[in-house]
Write an enzyme that holds these catalytic residues in place. Structure first.
Site, short mmCIF file in Angstrom:
data_model
loop_
_atom_site.label_atom_id
_atom_site.label_comp_id
_atom_site.label_asym_id
_atom_site.label_seq_id
_atom_site.Cartn_x
_atom_site.Cartn_y
_atom_site.Cartn_z
NE ARG A 237 -4.30 -1.37 0.01
CZ ARG A 237 -4.40 -2.41 -0.81
NH1 ARG A 237 -3.44 -2.70 -1.65
NH2 ARG A 237 -5.48 -3.16 -0.81
CG ASP A 261 1.67 -2.69 -8.37
OD1 ASP A 261 1.65 -2.33 -9.57
OD2 ASP A 261 0.73 -3.29 -7.82
CD GLU A 266 -2.69 3.12 -5.28
OE1 GLU A 266 -1.51 2.76 -5.23
OE2 GLU A 266 -3.65 2.34 -5.42
CG HIS A 298 -2.95 -0.98 -7.00
ND1 HIS A 298 -3.18 -0.29 -5.86
CD2 HIS A 298 -3.13 -2.28 -6.68
CE1 HIS A 298 -3.51 -1.10 -4.88
NE2 HIS A 298 -3.49 -2.34 -5.35
P1 NAD Z 1 -1.62 -11.26 4.96
O1 NAD Z 1 -2.64 -10.82 5.96
O2 NAD Z 1 -1.56 -12.71 4.59
O3 NAD Z 1 -0.15 -10.84 5.48
C1 NAD Z 1 0.13 -9.61 6.06
C2 NAD Z 1 1.21 -9.84 7.11
O4 NAD Z 1 1.59 -8.58 7.63
C3 NAD Z 1 0.72 -10.71 8.28
O5 NAD Z 1 1.62 -11.78 8.50
C4 NAD Z 1 0.69 -9.74 9.44
O6 NAD Z 1 1.01 -10.35 10.69
C5 NAD Z 1 1.79 -8.75 9.03
N1 NAD Z 1 1.72 -7.49 9.77
C6 NAD Z 1 0.64 -6.85 10.29
N2 NAD Z 1 1.01 -5.73 10.93
C7 NAD Z 1 2.36 -5.65 10.80
C8 NAD Z 1 3.32 -4.74 11.25
N3 NAD Z 1 2.99 -3.66 11.99
N4 NAD Z 1 4.63 -4.97 10.96
C9 NAD Z 1 4.99 -6.07 10.23
N5 NAD Z 1 4.11 -6.99 9.79
C10 NAD Z 1 2.81 -6.77 10.06
O7 NAD Z 1 -1.84 -10.36 3.69
P2 NAD Z 1 -1.35 -10.65 2.20
O8 NAD Z 1 -2.42 -11.35 1.46
O9 NAD Z 1 0.02 -11.22 2.24
O10 NAD Z 1 -1.32 -9.16 1.62
C11 NAD Z 1 -0.37 -8.22 2.07
C12 NAD Z 1 -0.72 -6.85 1.54
O11 NAD Z 1 -0.56 -6.83 0.12
C13 NAD Z 1 -2.19 -6.43 1.72
O12 NAD Z 1 -2.40 -5.86 2.99
C14 NAD Z 1 -2.42 -5.45 0.62
O13 NAD Z 1 -2.17 -4.15 1.14
C15 NAD Z 1 -1.34 -5.78 -0.40
N6 NAD Z 1 -1.91 -6.20 -1.70
C16 NAD Z 1 -1.53 -5.53 -2.82
C17 NAD Z 1 -2.02 -5.91 -4.07
C18 NAD Z 1 -1.60 -5.23 -5.35
O14 NAD Z 1 -2.22 -5.44 -6.40
N7 NAD Z 1 -0.58 -4.40 -5.34
C19 NAD Z 1 -2.93 -6.98 -4.15
C20 NAD Z 1 -3.27 -7.66 -2.97
C21 NAD Z 1 -2.76 -7.26 -1.75
#
Ligand code: NAD
Length: 335
Positions: A237, A261, A266, A298
């Site tokens: 994000r 990305d 954005e 994105h």
């Molecule tokens: P997920 O919930 O499986 O993993 C997120 C991880 O971050 C978890 O292990 C959680 O414990 C950890 N976390 C939470 N707070 C934290 C902190 N303060 N410090 C460090 N780690 C912390 O989520 P995911 O499916 O792996 O997705 C991750 C992120 O990817 C989403 O939150 C979303 O913002 C982003 N995303 C982007 C796109 C894109 O097209 N660019 C698409 C999907 C998701």
């Protein structure tokens, strides 16, 4: 059920239509290209369900309008829910459902693509050869083998990214508030605290959610702790990163490569065509002027596998609510 689907492009319609046709009881999907915000919320009058995406603005003002007009369900076509004021949604009695996982591979693989593009300067090399320039000056890369990759957020996407990078022979450092076994089972992977990860990583990739605690996680202080010449990748994000601090880091030589990305501001830019206009965001323009920065708009999620899964889960979420069955993908108000 009548569903007002905001921020839709032709590809959203295509995959939602396929998923809707195979549903037991198909819904009446009405598509709007515009984003949802307080000004456009009137379009959803009389729709019990509103379906939105990452850059829609479901703030208190918008949600109050939707609730007053009869909306009861907000179906997010994404995993993150930072675009919606969950506290207000809860107070208004609006249910919120999301797609917690679609293709974590899509995002992880895109992050790896950014690493390779930056390291081997594939963007420059491609243009150079198209221009009949076959020289190599300025294209020097480094072996990923034996480099140290720091993964901030080792959930679904972060762990898959780590596994791919392990395949290149990288050493992996993970930082997460909630360590997971899957990450720890990767050979050459270990957890570290944030300062250690920042100090030791040649490449840092962000995969944690946007929360108050992670807003501007990358800031002047954390950049200061990084290795000189570090590569920073953000597919998570935009607001995880203080963009002005990153620009200073690039100008000062501390940051050697940036692959994004996502971008802090954005929602004013991404998913729109401004090729015939003037972009007024000076920060974005400055950022993309640097030769060691690569930005995609994105698109990390944008594979047919991910769009199929997003559409199927979204339609299933709406059907569950309509039928009164358990809402397994309901977003709870953060405590
Ligand atoms: P997920 O919930 O499986 O993993 C997120 C991880 O971050 C978890 O292990 C959680 O414990 C950890 N976390 C939470 N707070 C934290 C902190 N303060 N410090 C460090 N780690 C912390 O989520 P995911 O499916 O792996 O997705 C991750 C992120 O990817 C989403 O939150 C979303 O913002 C982003 N995303 C982007 C796109 C894109 O097209 N660019 C698409 C999907 C998701």
């Amino acid at each position: 059920m009548k569903v007002a689907v905001f921020s839709t492009r032709s590809y959203d319609r295509k995959f939602l239509e396929i998923a809707n046709q195979t549903a037991n009881s198909p819904h009446q999907l009405e598509y709007f290209e515009t984003k949802l915000n307080a000004k456009t919320a009137a379009l959803a009058k009389g729709f019990p369900c509103v379906c939105i995406f990452v850059n829609d603005i479901a703030n208190a003002e918008t949600l109050k309008i939707l609730a007053a007009q009869g909306t009861q369900l907000i179906a997010l076509r994404c995993a993150g829910y930072n675009m919606i004021d969950m506290q207000v949604a809860h107070e208004l009695g609006l249910k919120v459902v999301r797609v917690p996982a679609y293709s974590p591979y899509a995002v992880a693989e895109h992050a790896v693509g950014l690493v390779l593009m930056l390291n081997r300067k594939l963007n420059k090399a491609y243009n150079r050869v198209r221009d009949d320039n076959f020289t190599l000056d300025g294209l020097l890369g480094f072996d990923l083998h034996n480099s140290t990759v720091g993964v901030i957020g080792t959930g679904k996407i972060g762990t898959i990214f780590a596994k791919i990078m392990q395949g290149f022979g990288c050493h992996l450092l993970g930082y997460d508030l909630y360590p997971n076994d899957d990450f720890q089972r990767i050979p050459e992977a270990k957890y570290a605290d944030l300062p250690e990860l920042l100090a030791q990583s040649d490449i840092i990739s962000l995969h944690c959610p946007l929360l108050p605690a992670t807003h501007h996680l990358i800031n002047p202080e954390t950049i200061q702790q990084m290795k000189p010449g570090v590569m920073l990748i953000n597919t998570s994000r935009g607001q995880l990163v203080d963009t002005r601090a990153v620009i200073d880091g690039i100008k000062g030589g501390k940051i050697g490569y940036v692959g994004l990305d996502v971008y802090e501001e954005e929602e004013e830019l991404f998913f729109e065509d401004y090729s015939d206009s003037i972009i007024k965001d000076d920060t974005f323009q400055l950022l993309q002027s640097f030769q060691n920065v690569v930005i995609t708009a994105h698109q990390a999620f944008f594979t047919k596998d991910a769009l199929t899964a997003i559409a199927q889960t979204t339609i299933a979420n709406i059907s569950s609510w309509e039928q009164g069955t358990e809402l397994t993908n309901e977003v709870q108000v953060p405590s």
